[in-house]
Design a protein around this motif. Structure first.
Motif, PDB file in Angstrom:
ATOM      1  N   ASN A  32       0.720  -1.312   0.061  1.00 43.28           N
ATOM      2  CA  ASN A  32      -0.012   0.070   0.145  1.00 43.28           C
ATOM      3  C   ASN A  32       0.868   1.103  -0.200  1.00 43.28           C
ATOM      4  N   ARG A  33       1.754   1.329   0.765  1.00 41.12           N
ATOM      5  CA  ARG A  33       2.743   2.391   0.945  1.00 41.12           C
ATOM      6  C   ARG A  33       3.523   2.604  -0.309  1.00 41.12           C
ATOM      7  N   LEU A  34       3.968   1.514  -1.025  1.00 39.87           N
ATOM      8  CA  LEU A  34       4.894   1.674  -2.221  1.00 39.87           C
ATOM      9  C   LEU A  34       3.853   2.202  -3.304  1.00 39.87           C
ATOM     10  N   LEU A  35       2.586   1.856  -3.343  1.00 41.70           N
ATOM     11  CA  LEU A  35       1.755   2.410  -4.313  1.00 41.70           C
ATOM     12  C   LEU A  35       1.234   3.816  -4.095  1.00 41.70           C
ATOM     13  N   VAL A  36       1.384   4.261  -2.597  1.00 43.55           N
ATOM     14  CA  VAL A  36       0.994   5.783  -2.325  1.00 43.55           C
ATOM     15  C   VAL A  36       2.169   6.303  -2.889  1.00 43.55           C
ATOM     16  N   GLY A  37       3.486   6.071  -2.720  1.00 43.24           N
ATOM     17  CA  GLY A  37       4.692   6.729  -3.538  1.00 43.24           C
ATOM     18  C   GLY A  37       4.550   6.827  -4.858  1.00 43.24           C
ATOM     19  N   LEU A  38       4.412   5.760  -5.472  1.00 39.26           N
ATOM     20  CA  LEU A  38       4.318   5.667  -6.895  1.00 39.26           C
ATOM     21  C   LEU A  38       3.331   6.620  -7.664  1.00 39.26           C
ATOM     22  N   LEU A  39       2.285   6.721  -6.861  1.00 37.54           N
ATOM     23  CA  LEU A  39       0.967   7.445  -7.583  1.00 37.54           C
ATOM     24  C   LEU A  39       1.070   8.839  -6.826  1.00 37.54           C
ATOM     25  N   THR A  40       1.830   9.181  -6.247  1.00 39.34           N
ATOM     26  CA  THR A  40       2.008  10.797  -5.940  1.00 39.34           C
ATOM     27  C   THR A  40       3.314  11.161  -6.303  1.00 39.34           C
ATOM     28  N   ASN A  41       4.194  10.368  -6.842  1.00 34.19           N
ATOM     29  CA  ASN A  41       5.622  10.900  -7.418  1.00 34.19           C
ATOM     30  C   ASN A  41       6.431  11.158  -6.135  1.00 34.19           C
ATOM     31  N   GLY A  42       6.460  10.173  -5.379  1.00 33.40           N
ATOM     32  CA  GLY A  42       7.276  10.217  -4.191  1.00 33.40           C
ATOM     33  C   GLY A  42       8.273   9.037  -3.900  1.00 33.40           C
ATOM     34  N   HIS A  43       9.130   9.243  -3.408  1.00 28.55           N
ATOM     35  CA  HIS A  43      10.074   8.156  -3.266  1.00 28.55           C
ATOM     36  C   HIS A  43      10.095   7.513  -1.961  1.00 28.55           C
ATOM     37  N   VAL A  44      10.379   6.282  -1.701  1.00 26.82           N
ATOM     38  CA  VAL A  44       9.813   5.505  -0.400  1.00 26.82           C
ATOM     39  C   VAL A  44      11.051   4.547   0.124  1.00 26.82           C
ATOM     40  N   LEU A  45      11.359   4.736   1.292  1.00 26.79           N
ATOM     41  CA  LEU A  45      12.458   4.161   1.955  1.00 26.79           C
ATOM     42  C   LEU A  45      11.845   3.032   2.830  1.00 26.79           C
ATOM     43  N   LEU A  46      12.174   1.767   2.673  1.00 23.73           N
ATOM     44  CA  LEU A  46      11.638   0.510   3.367  1.00 23.73           C
ATOM     45  C   LEU A  46      12.806   0.102   4.346  1.00 23.73           C
ATOM     46  N   GLU A  47      12.545   0.065   5.552  1.00 27.43           N
ATOM     47  CA  GLU A  47      13.583  -0.478   6.563  1.00 27.43           C
ATOM     48  C   GLU A  47      13.200  -1.378   7.302  1.00 27.43           C
ATOM     49  N   GLY A  48      14.063  -2.362   7.392  1.00 30.51           N
ATOM     50  CA  GLY A  48      13.758  -3.624   8.066  1.00 30.51           C
ATOM     51  C   GLY A  48      14.997  -4.714   8.091  1.00 30.51           C
ATOM     52  N   VAL A  49      14.892  -5.560   9.010  1.00 26.95           N
ATOM     53  CA  VAL A  49      16.057  -6.866   8.915  1.00 26.95           C
ATOM     54  C   VAL A  49      16.002  -7.443   7.619  1.00 26.95           C
ATOM     55  N   PRO A  50      16.936  -8.133   7.226  1.00 32.91           N
ATOM     56  CA  PRO A  50      17.274  -8.861   5.968  1.00 32.91           C
ATOM     57  C   PRO A  50      16.186 -10.034   6.188  1.00 32.91           C
ATOM     58  N   GLY A  51      15.495 -10.407   4.969  1.00 37.46           N
ATOM     59  CA  GLY A  51      14.558 -11.530   4.844  1.00 37.46           C
ATOM     60  C   GLY A  51      13.301 -11.350   4.890  1.00 37.46           C
ATOM     61  N   LEU A  52      12.605 -10.012   5.122  1.00 35.73           N
ATOM     62  CA  LEU A  52      11.343  -9.548   5.194  1.00 35.73           C
ATOM     63  C   LEU A  52      10.655  -9.306   3.870  1.00 35.73           C
ATOM     64  N   ALA A  53      10.948  -9.853   2.560  1.00 35.81           N
ATOM     65  CA  ALA A  53      10.587  -9.785   1.285  1.00 35.81           C
ATOM     66  C   ALA A  53      10.538  -8.189   0.875  1.00 35.81           C
ATOM     67  N   LYS A  54      11.386  -7.348   1.539  1.00 37.96           N
ATOM     68  CA  LYS A  54      11.386  -5.992   0.851  1.00 37.96           C
ATOM     69  C   LYS A  54      11.817  -6.051  -0.585  1.00 37.96           C
TER      70      LYS A  54
END
Length: 329
Positions: free
Chosen positions: A36-58
């Motif tokens: 959902n948040r990736l789509l918010v960024g894509l559809l409002t022309n905004g970059h997105v930073l995902l933070e989490g430990v390895p292995g969470l399917a980012k």
């Protein structure tokens, strides 16, 4: 003059967004919030930073989302030995023509996955900065415009992990959203294990959105209405991060070193409109702003060492903020 929106096309686009979520769900289990948040960024022309430990399917989520879009996609693995030229391109000498030619880097795509962006040194991070903000890069003495739409989806490991370089505040501020990716539930992890341990598991992914769709949806989101009282509410939230004492947040004031920048106000406005649009409304509710506030603000509030010592996080500050700041008529 605002473009006239076709109600039927708008309804079709809102349905397509739901279909995109379902299509990504064929591969990725239990990360609807991240999608959902990736789509918010894509559809409002905004970059997105995902933070989490390895292995969470980012990385898997971004890869799958790119497959669902009719957009050029490039993945860049950030490493400590990466050079700016590996990102934006460089000048190479053509012996046959006896002249230098430009060899463009992977940054020339619509969707860029900057994987483990905080494992690269400052030179590479600053090279990414111009492309994110200006939608252009400079190679040699020539400036090149990047393709539109252009979106950076970056993943990073928690900064206390070995081999990471904290991103500069100026660069972090250019991300519209910073999304914390957490572990899935037991049931979701059970399904993940079953899928990924099946070596013949290869779901068929259908491409659903084109460049034209993205531009049209952006225009439709732009026309979602935001009342003046909610506009002022956004401003009050952002100003409360800068002057917490004015909002009876005396305890929190001792922990805040710097508050959110004006980009926070702009991005709260845009993101709240996107949330309303996804919910098939043409107006923003206070709940839309509150729902997206943490993702917009958490990387823009800089806390001091005292906060770290007392175990206070930006999420704690934002929760208090949402409770203390009231909407005025």
């Amino acid at each position: 003059m605002e473009k006239v929106i076709d109600p039927e096309l708008k309804k079709a686009h809102q349905q397509k967004i739901k279909e995109v979520m379902s299509e990504v769900g064929k591969v990725v289990v239990g990360q609807q919030y991240m999608v959902n948040r990736l789509l918010v960024g894509l559809l409002t022309n905004g970059h997105v930073l995902l933070e989490g430990v390895p292995g969470l399917a980012k990385t898997l989520t971004v890869n799958t989302l790119a497959d669902v879009l009719h957009l050029d996609f490039k993945r860049i693995q950030f490493t400590p030995d990466l050079l700016p030229a590996d990102l934006i391109g460089t000048m190479i000498y053509n012996q046959q023509k006896a002249e230098f030619e430009v060899k463009k880097g992977p940054i020339f795509a619509n969707v860029i996955l900057a994987d483990e962006v905080n494992r690269s040194p400052a030179k590479v991070q600053s090279a990414l900065l111009e492309s994110m903000q200006e939608k252009q890069v400079t190679i040699g003495e020539t400036t090149y415009q990047l393709d539109r739409p252009f979106l950076v989806l970056a993943t990073q490991n928690p900064v206390d992990q070995e081999g990471t370089y904290p991103l500069p505040e100026a660069q972090v501020d250019r991300f519209m959203l910073k999304v914390h990716v957490d572990y899935t539930s037991k049931e979701d992890e059970l399904e993940i294990m079953r899928r990924m341990s099946n070596m013949s598991f290869k779901p068929e992914i259908n491409a659903l959105l084109s460049k034209e769709d993205v531009f049209s949806i952006r225009e439709e989101i732009n026309q979602v209405s935001l009342s003046e009282s909610l506009e002022r509410y956004i401003i009050e939230l952002v100003f409360a991060t800068r002057n917490p004492n004015d909002y009876k947040m005396t305890e929190e004031a001792q922990y805040i070193q710097f508050g959110a920048s004006p980009r926070a106000s702009i991005n709260l406005n845009l993101a709240a409109k996107a949330i309303a649009f996804f919910d098939e409304r043409d107006y923003v509710l206070p709940e839309d702003i509150k729902e997206i506030a943490d993702d917009v603000l958490n990387h823009r509030i800089l806390l001091n060492y005292e906060a770290e010592a007392d175990g206070v996080t930006t999420h704690d500050i934002i929760n208090t903020l949402l409770n203390k700041v009231q909407i005025t008529k």
